[in-house]
Design a protein around this motif. Structure first.
Motif, PDB file in Angstrom:
ATOM      1  N   GLU A   1       0.822  -1.220   0.183  1.00  0.00           N
ATOM      2  CA  GLU A   1      -0.017   0.012  -0.124  1.00  0.00           C
ATOM      3  C   GLU A   1       0.745   1.267   0.008  1.00  0.00           C
ATOM      4  O   GLU A   1       2.061   1.190   0.544  1.00  0.00           O
ATOM      5  N   ILE A   2       0.387   2.260  -0.583  1.00  0.00           N
ATOM      6  CA  ILE A   2       1.323   3.533  -0.593  1.00  0.00           C
ATOM      7  C   ILE A   2       1.378   4.068   0.848  1.00  0.00           C
ATOM      8  O   ILE A   2       0.161   4.182   1.337  1.00  0.00           O
ATOM      9  N   ASP A   3       2.453   4.450   1.094  1.00  0.00           N
ATOM     10  CA  ASP A   3       2.634   4.887   2.558  1.00  0.00           C
ATOM     11  C   ASP A   3       2.415   6.387   2.645  1.00  0.00           C
ATOM     12  O   ASP A   3       2.204   6.960   1.617  1.00  0.00           O
ATOM     13  N   ARG A   4       2.830   6.658   3.916  1.00  0.00           N
ATOM     14  CA  ARG A   4       2.772   8.197   4.247  1.00  0.00           C
ATOM     15  C   ARG A   4       3.679   9.142   3.336  1.00  0.00           C
ATOM     16  O   ARG A   4       3.566  10.337   3.541  1.00  0.00           O
ATOM     17  N   ASP A   5       4.909   8.559   3.012  1.00  0.00           N
ATOM     18  CA  ASP A   5       5.784   9.006   2.295  1.00  0.00           C
ATOM     19  C   ASP A   5       5.565   9.073   0.637  1.00  0.00           C
ATOM     20  O   ASP A   5       6.435   9.438  -0.185  1.00  0.00           O
ATOM     21  N   PHE A   6       4.172   8.611   0.421  1.00  0.00           N
ATOM     22  CA  PHE A   6       3.809   8.269  -1.058  1.00  0.00           C
ATOM     23  C   PHE A   6       4.871   7.372  -1.644  1.00  0.00           C
ATOM     24  O   PHE A   6       5.508   7.782  -2.588  1.00  0.00           O
ATOM     25  N   GLU A   7       5.179   6.334  -0.968  1.00  0.00           N
ATOM     26  CA  GLU A   7       6.015   5.139  -1.459  1.00  0.00           C
ATOM     27  C   GLU A   7       5.465   3.849  -1.142  1.00  0.00           C
ATOM     28  O   GLU A   7       4.793   3.898  -0.241  1.00  0.00           O
ATOM     29  N   GLU A  63       6.766  20.895   1.763  1.00  0.00           N
ATOM     30  CA  GLU A  63       6.282  22.320   1.280  1.00  0.00           C
ATOM     31  C   GLU A  63       4.797  22.317   1.113  1.00  0.00           C
ATOM     32  O   GLU A  63       4.062  23.384   1.426  1.00  0.00           O
ATOM     33  N   GLN A  64       4.423  21.150   0.477  1.00  0.00           N
ATOM     34  CA  GLN A  64       2.936  21.158   0.155  1.00  0.00           C
ATOM     35  C   GLN A  64       2.029  21.170   1.166  1.00  0.00           C
ATOM     36  O   GLN A  64       1.086  21.995   1.350  1.00  0.00           O
ATOM     37  N   THR A  65       2.333  20.746   2.494  1.00  0.00           N
ATOM     38  CA  THR A  65       1.363  20.396   3.582  1.00  0.00           C
ATOM     39  C   THR A  65       1.626  21.841   4.434  1.00  0.00           C
ATOM     40  O   THR A  65       0.536  22.046   4.733  1.00  0.00           O
ATOM     41  N   VAL A  66       2.615  22.523   4.260  1.00  0.00           N
ATOM     42  CA  VAL A  66       2.872  23.648   4.844  1.00  0.00           C
ATOM     43  C   VAL A  66       1.811  24.695   4.237  1.00  0.00           C
ATOM     44  O   VAL A  66       1.186  25.536   4.859  1.00  0.00           O
ATOM     45  N   LYS A  67       1.813  24.551   2.655  1.00  0.00           N
ATOM     46  CA  LYS A  67       0.880  25.325   1.853  1.00  0.00           C
ATOM     47  C   LYS A  67      -0.543  25.240   2.360  1.00  0.00           C
ATOM     48  O   LYS A  67      -1.330  26.037   2.666  1.00  0.00           O
ATOM     49  N   THR A  68      -0.857  23.923   2.496  1.00  0.00           N
ATOM     50  CA  THR A  68      -2.095  23.395   3.036  1.00  0.00           C
ATOM     51  C   THR A  68      -2.713  23.764   4.334  1.00  0.00           C
ATOM     52  O   THR A  68      -3.830  24.444   4.434  1.00  0.00           O
ATOM     53  N   VAL A  69      -1.847  23.876   5.316  1.00  0.00           N
ATOM     54  CA  VAL A  69      -1.991  24.277   6.506  1.00  0.00           C
ATOM     55  C   VAL A  69      -2.298  25.918   6.447  1.00  0.00           C
ATOM     56  O   VAL A  69      -3.148  26.305   7.401  1.00  0.00           O
ATOM     57  N   LYS A  70      -1.403  26.437   5.663  1.00  0.00           N
ATOM     58  CA  LYS A  70      -1.688  28.017   5.678  1.00  0.00           C
ATOM     59  C   LYS A  70      -3.002  28.335   4.959  1.00  0.00           C
ATOM     60  O   LYS A  70      -3.625  29.168   5.468  1.00  0.00           O
ATOM     61  N   GLY A  87      -0.592  12.665   7.459  1.00  0.00           N
ATOM     62  CA  GLY A  87       0.833  12.201   7.857  1.00  0.00           C
ATOM     63  C   GLY A  87       1.579  13.185   9.079  1.00  0.00           C
ATOM     64  O   GLY A  87       1.904  12.882   9.885  1.00  0.00           O
ATOM     65  N   TYR A  88       1.161  14.444   8.597  1.00  0.00           N
ATOM     66  CA  TYR A  88       1.742  15.686   9.474  1.00  0.00           C
ATOM     67  C   TYR A  88       0.942  15.476  10.851  1.00  0.00           C
ATOM     68  O   TYR A  88       1.657  15.432  11.673  1.00  0.00           O
ATOM     69  N   ILE A  89      -0.391  15.313  10.878  1.00  0.00           N
ATOM     70  CA  ILE A  89      -0.948  15.311  12.301  1.00  0.00           C
ATOM     71  C   ILE A  89      -0.584  14.353  12.846  1.00  0.00           C
ATOM     72  O   ILE A  89      -0.437  14.376  14.342  1.00  0.00           O
ATOM     73  N   ASP A  90      -0.404  13.037  12.314  1.00  0.00           N
ATOM     74  CA  ASP A  90       0.032  11.769  13.031  1.00  0.00           C
ATOM     75  C   ASP A  90       1.263  11.968  13.452  1.00  0.00           C
ATOM     76  O   ASP A  90       1.517  11.469  14.900  1.00  0.00           O
ATOM     77  N   GLU A 135       0.964  14.138  16.645  1.00  0.00           N
ATOM     78  CA  GLU A 135       0.517  13.419  17.735  1.00  0.00           C
ATOM     79  C   GLU A 135       1.574  12.648  18.382  1.00  0.00           C
ATOM     80  O   GLU A 135       1.531  12.456  19.674  1.00  0.00           O
ATOM     81  N   GLN A 136       2.456  11.907  17.732  1.00  0.00           N
ATOM     82  CA  GLN A 136       3.228  11.141  18.158  1.00  0.00           C
ATOM     83  C   GLN A 136       4.333  12.068  19.134  1.00  0.00           C
ATOM     84  O   GLN A 136       4.713  11.450  20.232  1.00  0.00           O
ATOM     85  N   LEU A 137       4.595  13.167  18.637  1.00  0.00           N
ATOM     86  CA  LEU A 137       5.519  14.093  19.309  1.00  0.00           C
ATOM     87  C   LEU A 137       5.003  14.357  20.564  1.00  0.00           C
ATOM     88  O   LEU A 137       5.303  14.570  21.622  1.00  0.00           O
TER      89      LEU A 137
END
Ligand SMILES: [Zn+2]
Length: 316
Positions: A45-51, A204-211, A232-235, A238-240
């Motif tokens: 399955e495609i993972d959180r890093d798109f791999e 970069e894309q997630t930073v833009k989405t959050v903004k 992925g970012y929220i996850d 949460e861990q941190l």
């Protein structure tokens, strides 16, 4: 029998399993000296890093991971223990299709460790089925773009993983594994599926989405890739946050323990209530002061209110 995400079937080995296990031991072990458990190492399955791995890669990894030892992450009882994989199998779920349109396929492994007093708490933890994810480390010969099929290392293309092209999510397909180094058990919050865990940073894309979300005046529509990036970012956050909370709790325990020794007249509940109001910086300072002993100790136990009044750290 335990069925969870990772702990598929655990307990004593079958005679065939014991034979395999004993090929790794110096001295043959008996069935009651060994604890075995199942893990899902990775899937297609495609993972959180798109791999994602392709199916032949999973088959190759099944060979490479046999005999490899794994470790348990710091939050588990077995932080110094290891377990060894003695068999691997690739399993296909005919009824489940991955987001890339393949039959869902996973690499399952069986691992063992000796039953000992040292391992008892860890075995209990695995038996309890606390949700865990497996992290694998391996090297692959090729990392192929899902859109154009070019190998990103030898023939880079302009496609960016995580973005959509013509309605298709761009990701990297990991092929031709050449080596498997390690695997580890990682405690994680509930995940949609077992997978490869990697450290996640907001791209970069997630930073833009959050903004975009933070300055939205009306409804916002996210693409699948943006939503996946955000998840992925929220996850990761949460861990941190969980690790931060754990650190704070450990620090408070230390302060209470040391405080109880330094201030025998103070009730534990009061000390605990005080600690609950303090920030990390103040708790660290307090711990340092208590472990430094002498000077603070005599100052506080001198019971002169004026010596306290100048010290905001001790006021509630
Ligand atoms: Zn490409």
């Amino acid at each position: 029998m335990i069925i969870t995400q990772n702990s598929v079937l655990s307990g004593a080995p079958t005679p065939q399993e014991l034979e395999l296990i004993n090929s790794y031991t110096v001295k043959p072990l008996s069935a009651d000296e060994v604890y075995t458990f199942g893990i899902v190492l990775c899937d297609n399955e495609i993972d959180r890093d798109f791999e994602r791995f392709d199916i032949p890669a999973l088959e190759k990894l099944a060979e490479l991971f046999v005999g490899k030892t794994g470790i348990f992450d710091h939050s588990m009882s077995g932080r110094d223990q290891t377990a060894r994989i003695f068999s691997c199998r690739v399993e296909t779920d005919e009824s489940k299709v991955t987001s890339a349109g393949e039959k869902y396929t996973k690499l399952c492994a069986r691992a063992y460790m000796p039953r000992s007093e040292k391992n008892a708490a860890l075995i209990e933890e695995i038996d309890a089925g606390i949700k865990k994810e497996t992290s694998v480390g391996c090297s692959v010969g090729r990392s192929v773009c899902s859109i154009c099929g070019k190998d990103g290392r030898t023939d880079p293309c302009a496609h960016i993983k995580g973005r959509e092209y013509g309605g298709k999510l761009c990701h990297r397909i990991l092929c031709d594994p050449t080596d498997a180094y390690e695997w580890s058990f990682v405690a994680v919050p509930a995940q949609p599926a077992a997978g490869v865990t990697k450290s996640y940073r907001a791209d970069e894309q997630t930073v833009k989405t959050v903004k975009r979300l933070s300055c939205a005046n009306e409804g916002v529509t996210l693409t699948k890739a943006e939503a996946a990036g955000l998840y992925g970012y929220i996850d990761e956050l949460e861990q941190l946050a969980r690790e931060g909370k754990e650190y704070r709790e450990e620090l408070i325990c230390d302060v209470i323990r040391m405080g109880a020794a330094a201030l025998p007249d103070m009730r534990g509940e009061s000390l605990s209530a005080i600690c609950g109001t303090l920030g990390l910086e103040q708790l660290r300072e307090l711990k340092k002061a208590f472990s430094g002993g002498g000077r603070l100790n005599s100052q506080l136990s001198s019971a002169k209110p004026e010596t306290h009044s100048g010290n905001s750290e001790f006021r509630i």
